[in-house]
Scaffold this motif. Structure first.
Motif, short mmCIF file in Angstrom:
data_model
loop_
_atom_site.label_atom_id
_atom_site.label_comp_id
_atom_site.label_asym_id
_atom_site.label_seq_id
_atom_site.Cartn_x
_atom_site.Cartn_y
_atom_site.Cartn_z
N ALA A 184 0.83 -1.21 0.00
CA ALA A 184 0.00 0.00 0.00
C ALA A 184 0.86 1.25 0.00
CB ALA A 184 -0.93 0.00 1.21
N ALA A 185 2.06 1.15 0.62
CA ALA A 185 2.98 2.29 0.67
C ALA A 185 3.92 2.31 -0.53
CB ALA A 185 3.77 2.24 1.99
N GLY A 186 3.64 1.49 -1.54
CA GLY A 186 4.46 1.49 -2.77
C GLY A 186 5.75 0.72 -2.64
N GLY A 187 5.89 -0.08 -1.58
CA GLY A 187 7.15 -0.77 -1.33
C GLY A 187 7.22 -2.17 -1.90
N VAL A 188 8.41 -2.76 -1.79
CA VAL A 188 8.68 -4.10 -2.30
C VAL A 188 8.96 -5.03 -1.12
CG1 VAL A 188 10.13 -5.46 -3.86
CG2 VAL A 188 9.76 -3.01 -4.31
N PRO A 189 8.02 -5.95 -0.79
CA PRO A 189 8.23 -6.86 0.33
C PRO A 189 9.00 -8.11 -0.07
CG PRO A 189 5.91 -6.91 -0.37
CD PRO A 189 6.67 -6.08 -1.38
N VAL A 190 10.03 -8.43 0.72
CA VAL A 190 10.89 -9.60 0.47
C VAL A 190 11.01 -10.37 1.78
CG1 VAL A 190 13.25 -10.33 -0.11
CG2 VAL A 190 12.20 -8.43 -1.37
N PHE A 191 10.77 -11.68 1.72
CA PHE A 191 10.81 -12.54 2.91
C PHE A 191 12.28 -12.72 3.32
CE2 PHE A 191 9.47 -17.06 4.49
CZ PHE A 191 9.56 -16.64 5.80
N ALA A 192 12.66 -12.24 4.54
CA ALA A 192 14.05 -12.29 5.00
C ALA A 192 14.38 -13.66 5.62
CB ALA A 192 14.29 -11.21 6.06
N HIS A 193 15.57 -14.14 5.36
CA HIS A 193 16.10 -15.41 5.94
C HIS A 193 14.99 -16.39 6.29
CE1 HIS A 193 15.17 -13.40 9.76
NE2 HIS A 193 16.00 -12.42 9.45
N GLY A 194 14.17 -16.72 5.30
CA GLY A 194 12.93 -17.46 5.53
C GLY A 194 13.09 -18.91 5.97
#
Ligand code: AMP
Ligand code: FE
Ligand code: FE
Ligand code: ZN
Length: 285
Positions: A184-194
């Protein structure tokens, strides 16, 4: 091009100021570094002002989240977020809530330690954090300085371990809600050390697929805490789910043995992050 997309400064639980961290990044031969302090964007303007010429700095954050399995306790998951709008009201409010949560639980851990005779002071820890986001590494350093344990690592395997009687869990964001806020804030979500099983319980493939349905765009594959088989599994999952693949050091200065640039991201994957992020822009020449 050498690209490291996950680092922490003294604005959260790293030991180097944002300016020092950028100098360290450049001295290590990096072309691109992301500043991803826990639950805060307070380092962004400092990094923008301190950026050495020639270095590209990606504004980011690591958000504390949780996944709720159907039949077991919640699992801690960390979400890297890049290039979002720091002024988005809903996301800013959730970050503030997470920081308050950290203060409340940090104080509870430290007061319980002090009550049992461990010479640590919450006031001193807060003072030493200089207004930054407090985490267990701050408590660990206080325990080292008090001579209770001989290293930060030792503190994490004993008194601060999540099985320790002193451990207090934070009420972190439900991860699909976190992903939605980042998007919603225009960002790119990436799953860290999953899949870092050395850190504790990890989620299964179905959870990652559910996170993708919620808007997840990438997974951190090359991370110092991932074993070779964990990297291979995540790389396969990323191919199946059409996700961006990143690699990063998760540098914390002297709080961890890892050097900046220990793992890196391929340029085409970085380009995909730049193309997807619309809430802010990198600091660059
Ligand atoms: P918290 O966010 O307060 O629960 O503390 C977790 C943080 O401590 C994470 O950001 C990790 O980077 C850091 N951490 C976890 N294990 C260790 C360790 N063995 N040594 C130093 N830092 C650690
Ligand atoms: Fe950390
Ligand atoms: Fe993390
Ligand atoms: Zn991190």
């Amino acid at each position: 091009m050498r690209i490291d997309l996950h680092t922490h400064s003294s604005v959260s639980d790293g030991t180097e100021s944002p300016a020092d961290l950028l100098a360290t990044a450049q001295a290590a031969g990096l072309d691109v570094v992301a500043l991803t302090d826990h639950d805060t964007t307070a380092g962004w303007p400092i990094a923008a002002a301190a950026r050495p010429a020639g270095l590209t700095v990606v504004p980011g954050m690591e958000m504390s989240c949780r996944w709720f399995p159907a039949d077991s306790p919640p699992i801690s998951v960390h979400l890297l977020a890049y290039l979002f709008d720091p002024a988005h009201p809903g996301f800013a409010a959730e970050r503030a809530r997470l920081r308050d949560e950290r203060l409340e639980r940090g104080e509870r851990i430290v007061r319980a330690l002090a009550e049992d005779g461990h010479p640590v002071s919450w006031e001193r820890i807060v003072e030493r954090s200089e207004g930054g986001v407090v985490g267990r590494p701050h408590i660990a350093r206080a325990l080292v300085e008090a001579g209770v344990v001989d290293s930060v690592d030792h503190a994490f395997t004993t008194l601060l371990h999540h099985h320790s009687p002193y451990y207090v869990a934070k009420v972190d964001t439900e991860v699909r809600e976190g992903i939605a806020l980042v998007r919603a804030a225009g960002g790119v979500p990436v799953f860290a050390h999953g899949l870092a099983t050395k850190r504790g319980r990890v989620v299964g493939d179905a959870a990652v697929a559910a996170m993708v349905d919620a808007g997840l765009l990438g997974v951190e594959v090359d991370h110092p805490d991932h074993a070779p088989d964990e990297r291979a599994h995540l790389r396969g999952l990323a191919a199946d789910l059409d996700l961006i693949v990143t690699g990063s050091s998760d540098f914390h200065g002297a709080n961890k043995a890892t050097q900046i640039g220990a793992c890196t991201t391929e340029p085409d994957q970085f380009e995909a992050i730049l193309a997807a992020g619309t809430g802010s822009v990198p600091f660059r020449d």
